[in-house]
Design a protein around this motif. Sequence first.
Motif, PDB file in Angstrom:
ATOM      1  N   ARG A 115       0.831  -1.204   0.000  1.00  0.00           N
ATOM      2  CA  ARG A 115       0.000   0.000   0.000  1.00  0.00           C
ATOM      3  C   ARG A 115       0.866   1.255   0.000  1.00  0.00           C
ATOM      4  NH1 ARG A 115      -4.482  -0.616   4.778  1.00  0.00           N
ATOM      5  NH2 ARG A 115      -6.205  -1.522   3.576  1.00  0.00           N
ATOM      6  N   LEU A 116       1.831   1.284   0.899  1.00  0.00           N
ATOM      7  CA  LEU A 116       2.704   2.454   1.014  1.00  0.00           C
ATOM      8  C   LEU A 116       3.463   2.706  -0.283  1.00  0.00           C
ATOM      9  CD1 LEU A 116       4.034   1.850   4.627  1.00  0.00           C
ATOM     10  CD2 LEU A 116       2.844   3.918   3.863  1.00  0.00           C
ATOM     11  N   LYS A 117       3.915   1.641  -0.926  1.00  0.00           N
ATOM     12  CA  LYS A 117       4.642   1.805  -2.180  1.00  0.00           C
ATOM     13  C   LYS A 117       3.742   2.438  -3.236  1.00  0.00           C
ATOM     14  CE  LYS A 117       7.185  -0.619  -5.802  1.00  0.00           C
ATOM     15  NZ  LYS A 117       7.702  -1.923  -6.302  1.00  0.00           N
ATOM     16  N   HIS A 118       2.517   1.951  -3.358  1.00  0.00           N
ATOM     17  CA  HIS A 118       1.594   2.518  -4.343  1.00  0.00           C
ATOM     18  C   HIS A 118       1.331   3.993  -4.047  1.00  0.00           C
ATOM     19  CE1 HIS A 118       0.724  -0.995  -6.681  1.00  0.00           C
ATOM     20  NE2 HIS A 118       0.289  -1.684  -5.636  1.00  0.00           N
TER      21      HIS A 118
ATOM     22  N   THR B 181      -9.649   3.652   1.319  1.00  0.00           N
ATOM     23  CA  THR B 181     -10.017   2.983   2.574  1.00  0.00           C
ATOM     24  C   THR B 181      -9.951   1.467   2.429  1.00  0.00           C
ATOM     25  OG1 THR B 181     -12.439   2.770   2.297  1.00  0.00           O
ATOM     26  CG2 THR B 181     -11.588   4.890   3.127  1.00  0.00           C
ATOM     27  N   THR B 182      -9.752   0.805   3.531  1.00  0.00           N
ATOM     28  CA  THR B 182      -9.696  -0.654   3.522  1.00  0.00           C
ATOM     29  C   THR B 182     -10.988  -1.243   2.964  1.00  0.00           C
ATOM     30  OG1 THR B 182      -8.230  -0.641   5.441  1.00  0.00           O
ATOM     31  CG2 THR B 182      -9.379  -2.691   4.970  1.00  0.00           C
ATOM     32  N   LYS B 183     -12.088  -0.562   3.253  1.00  0.00           N
ATOM     33  CA  LYS B 183     -13.393  -1.056   2.812  1.00  0.00           C
ATOM     34  C   LYS B 183     -13.505  -1.098   1.291  1.00  0.00           C
ATOM     35  CE  LYS B 183     -18.321  -0.438   3.806  1.00  0.00           C
ATOM     36  NZ  LYS B 183     -19.306   0.352   4.572  1.00  0.00           N
ATOM     37  N   GLY B 184     -12.860  -0.136   0.613  1.00  0.00           N
ATOM     38  CA  GLY B 184     -12.957  -0.082  -0.838  1.00  0.00           C
ATOM     39  C   GLY B 184     -11.747  -0.634  -1.561  1.00  0.00           C
ATOM     40  N   GLU B 185     -10.814  -1.189  -0.801  1.00  0.00           N
ATOM     41  CA  GLU B 185      -9.550  -1.607  -1.393  1.00  0.00           C
ATOM     42  C   GLU B 185      -9.698  -2.676  -2.462  1.00  0.00           C
ATOM     43  OE1 GLU B 185      -5.371  -2.600   0.577  1.00  0.00           O
ATOM     44  OE2 GLU B 185      -6.794  -4.250   0.800  1.00  0.00           O
ATOM     45  N   GLN B 186     -10.531  -3.666  -2.223  1.00  0.00           N
ATOM     46  CA  GLN B 186     -10.612  -4.772  -3.167  1.00  0.00           C
ATOM     47  C   GLN B 186     -11.215  -4.351  -4.507  1.00  0.00           C
ATOM     48  OE1 GLN B 186      -8.948  -7.816  -2.410  1.00  0.00           O
ATOM     49  NE2 GLN B 186      -8.310  -6.168  -1.021  1.00  0.00           N
ATOM     50  N   GLU B 187     -12.154  -3.427  -4.464  1.00  0.00           N
ATOM     51  CA  GLU B 187     -12.704  -2.904  -5.718  1.00  0.00           C
ATOM     52  C   GLU B 187     -11.635  -2.151  -6.495  1.00  0.00           C
ATOM     53  OE1 GLU B 187     -16.392  -0.106  -7.335  1.00  0.00           O
ATOM     54  OE2 GLU B 187     -16.130  -0.455  -5.175  1.00  0.00           O
ATOM     55  N   LEU B 188     -10.834  -1.347  -5.789  1.00  0.00           N
ATOM     56  CA  LEU B 188      -9.725  -0.641  -6.430  1.00  0.00           C
ATOM     57  C   LEU B 188      -8.722  -1.634  -7.001  1.00  0.00           C
ATOM     58  CD1 LEU B 188      -7.879   1.946  -6.901  1.00  0.00           C
ATOM     59  CD2 LEU B 188      -6.844   1.336  -4.702  1.00  0.00           C
ATOM     60  N   ALA B 189      -8.362  -2.634  -6.204  1.00  0.00           N
ATOM     61  CA  ALA B 189      -7.334  -3.594  -6.606  1.00  0.00           C
ATOM     62  C   ALA B 189      -7.708  -4.334  -7.890  1.00  0.00           C
ATOM     63  CB  ALA B 189      -7.093  -4.595  -5.478  1.00  0.00           C
ATOM     64  N   LYS B 190      -8.994  -4.558  -8.078  1.00  0.00           N
ATOM     65  CA  LYS B 190      -9.457  -5.290  -9.266  1.00  0.00           C
ATOM     66  C   LYS B 190      -9.719  -4.368 -10.452  1.00  0.00           C
ATOM     67  CE  LYS B 190     -11.572  -8.817  -6.333  1.00  0.00           C
ATOM     68  NZ  LYS B 190     -12.857  -9.393  -5.819  1.00  0.00           N
ATOM     69  N   SER B 191      -9.689  -3.058 -10.201  1.00  0.00           N
ATOM     70  CA  SER B 191     -10.017  -2.101 -11.255  1.00  0.00           C
ATOM     71  C   SER B 191      -8.845  -1.807 -12.178  1.00  0.00           C
ATOM     72  CB  SER B 191     -10.503  -0.788 -10.642  1.00  0.00           C
ATOM     73  OG  SER B 191      -9.426  -0.093 -10.001  1.00  0.00           O
ATOM     74  N   ASP B 192      -7.633  -2.069 -11.712  1.00  0.00           N
ATOM     75  CA  ASP B 192      -6.440  -1.707 -12.473  1.00  0.00           C
ATOM     76  C   ASP B 192      -5.360  -2.758 -12.213  1.00  0.00           C
ATOM     77  OD1 ASP B 192      -3.986  -0.510 -13.398  1.00  0.00           O
ATOM     78  OD2 ASP B 192      -4.953   1.456 -13.271  1.00  0.00           O
ATOM     79  N   GLU B 193      -4.753  -3.232 -13.268  1.00  0.00           N
ATOM     80  CA  GLU B 193      -3.770  -4.311 -13.151  1.00  0.00           C
ATOM     81  C   GLU B 193      -2.616  -3.945 -12.227  1.00  0.00           C
ATOM     82  OE1 GLU B 193      -0.879  -7.021 -16.078  1.00  0.00           O
ATOM     83  OE2 GLU B 193      -2.409  -5.674 -16.934  1.00  0.00           O
ATOM     84  N   LYS B 194      -2.232  -2.673 -12.208  1.00  0.00           N
ATOM     85  CA  LYS B 194      -1.070  -2.300 -11.393  1.00  0.00           C
ATOM     86  C   LYS B 194      -1.353  -2.382  -9.898  1.00  0.00           C
ATOM     87  CE  LYS B 194      -1.805   2.732 -11.729  1.00  0.00           C
ATOM     88  NZ  LYS B 194      -1.181   3.997 -12.220  1.00  0.00           N
ATOM     89  N   TYR B 195      -2.642  -2.482  -9.530  1.00  0.00           N
ATOM     90  CA  TYR B 195      -2.995  -2.625  -8.122  1.00  0.00           C
ATOM     91  C   TYR B 195      -3.421  -4.047  -7.771  1.00  0.00           C
ATOM     92  CZ  TYR B 195      -3.189   2.467  -8.542  1.00  0.00           C
ATOM     93  OH  TYR B 195      -2.890   3.788  -8.793  1.00  0.00           O
ATOM     94  N   ASN B 196      -3.229  -4.968  -8.701  1.00  0.00           N
ATOM     95  CA  ASN B 196      -3.658  -6.345  -8.478  1.00  0.00           C
ATOM     96  C   ASN B 196      -2.950  -7.005  -7.304  1.00  0.00           C
ATOM     97  OD1 ASN B 196      -4.389  -7.460 -11.911  1.00  0.00           O
ATOM     98  ND2 ASN B 196      -5.520  -6.144 -10.504  1.00  0.00           N
ATOM     99  N   ASP B 197      -1.771  -6.494  -6.946  1.00  0.00           N
ATOM    100  CA  ASP B 197      -1.048  -7.113  -5.831  1.00  0.00           C
ATOM    101  C   ASP B 197      -1.712  -6.819  -4.484  1.00  0.00           C
ATOM    102  OD1 ASP B 197      -0.414  -4.424  -5.788  1.00  0.00           O
ATOM    103  OD2 ASP B 197       1.709  -4.725  -5.322  1.00  0.00           O
ATOM    104  N   LEU B 198      -2.763  -5.972  -4.504  1.00  0.00           N
ATOM    105  CA  LEU B 198      -3.510  -5.688  -3.273  1.00  0.00           C
ATOM    106  C   LEU B 198      -4.715  -6.613  -3.094  1.00  0.00           C
ATOM    107  CD1 LEU B 198      -3.566  -1.759  -3.328  1.00  0.00           C
ATOM    108  CD2 LEU B 198      -2.046  -3.255  -2.003  1.00  0.00           C
ATOM    109  N   ILE B 199      -4.991  -7.447  -4.090  1.00  0.00           N
ATOM    110  CA  ILE B 199      -6.126  -8.364  -3.992  1.00  0.00           C
ATOM    111  C   ILE B 199      -5.865  -9.375  -2.880  1.00  0.00           C
ATOM    112  CG2 ILE B 199      -7.435 -10.178  -5.163  1.00  0.00           C
ATOM    113  CD1 ILE B 199      -6.951  -8.705  -7.784  1.00  0.00           C
ATOM    114  N   ARG B 200      -6.866  -9.523  -1.998  1.00  0.00           N
ATOM    115  CA  ARG B 200      -6.729 -10.428  -0.861  1.00  0.00           C
ATOM    116  C   ARG B 200      -7.913 -11.381  -0.809  1.00  0.00           C
ATOM    117  NH1 ARG B 200      -5.155  -6.834   4.364  1.00  0.00           N
ATOM    118  NH2 ARG B 200      -7.018  -5.632   3.823  1.00  0.00           N
ATOM    119  N   ASP B 201      -7.752 -12.430  -0.062  1.00  0.00           N
ATOM    120  CA  ASP B 201      -8.839 -13.373   0.158  1.00  0.00           C
ATOM    121  C   ASP B 201      -9.736 -12.799   1.239  1.00  0.00           C
ATOM    122  OD1 ASP B 201     -10.557 -15.446   0.634  1.00  0.00           O
ATOM    123  OD2 ASP B 201      -9.027 -16.998   0.790  1.00  0.00           O
ATOM    124  N   VAL B 202     -10.725 -12.019   0.796  1.00  0.00           N
ATOM    125  CA  VAL B 202     -11.594 -11.325   1.740  1.00  0.00           C
ATOM    126  C   VAL B 202     -12.358 -12.302   2.613  1.00  0.00           C
ATOM    127  CG1 VAL B 202     -13.505  -9.702   1.976  1.00  0.00           C
ATOM    128  CG2 VAL B 202     -11.807  -9.374   0.168  1.00  0.00           C
TER     129      VAL B 202
END
Length: 307
Positions: A43-46, A272-293
């Motif tokens: 997260r911090l890197k992004h 926010t943590t609540k919206g993180e997974q939607e963001l992570a799936k919206s753009d390939e460069k944030y795919n490393d934030l996808i978690r097993d919710v």
Amino acid sequence: MCIRDSEKLDKLRWRTNQKAENIVFYSYKMSEHDHINEHEFKRLKHSIASLREFNNEISVYLFCDKPNLVPDHFKSEYSVFIRPFVKGFDHHMLSAWSIHRWYNLKSFRGKDCNILYLDSDTIFYYNVQYLFDTYCYYDVYGREEFGFRFDPNIGCCVKIREQLDKVDLAIYDLGGRGAIYKYCCGVMLLNNNVHNYIIDSLSELTELMNDFKRKEQFYPIPNPRIVDQYAIWTILSRLEIMGGLFACQDVTMGYKEQKHQEHFNPVVLHYTTKGEQELAKSDEKYNDLIRDVDALGADIDPYSVAS
């Protein structure tokens, strides 16, 4: 816009104190769980990488209680100043996982500066300097926490008006002197050296948090995860701080806010943590934030209401 109007706009954005340095800072307390630390550093890197896409000059600080474990690329690639937590921070206090941001302000004691604090779950889409130039009138700027009066998001975790009104009453009962916005502390701008007044009030903040921990003071918010925010609202009210709000055009709260559904153009996104997974799936460069919710369960949502 004519030249004259352009000059007027520039003057509106001139700070009274032109010599004050603008600073960005993050603060992270390491978890005992490696997977949490790994995710937080992603997260911090992004966040920092996106900031540096538009601005390579502004000073960026990252405070960490174990600075030797911060990945080297933060310093080498993004010119981040890595700093340890200030001495004396109580790692066992209530909300120790987040409240350290206020105590680490001590590192800037006496420094002539404006400070933008950011949580890790933030992404920049424009030059951070715009926030310093545009939001320079009031002492403090932020967005209101979800569900409170000036939060424009549709729907919220707290739906009872009387419950929210109790927050104002409770703050005054705790010595509050002025009306204060109920800031989400994930993105906050401290102007006019107001950080020095907050530093001078840290003993009061500690006392409040200890009272809440011992349940000696009434805590009117049903979400125990933001007790530190409630405490800092009280401190800002006691100080009679002049506060303002970031426009939702410039600083978002959650992904995505209604205003940005058709055209996404904020300066900074606090997803926010609540919206993180939607963001992570919206753009390939944030795919490393996808978690097993599903595996994480309720811990994924810091805004869930305590039962």
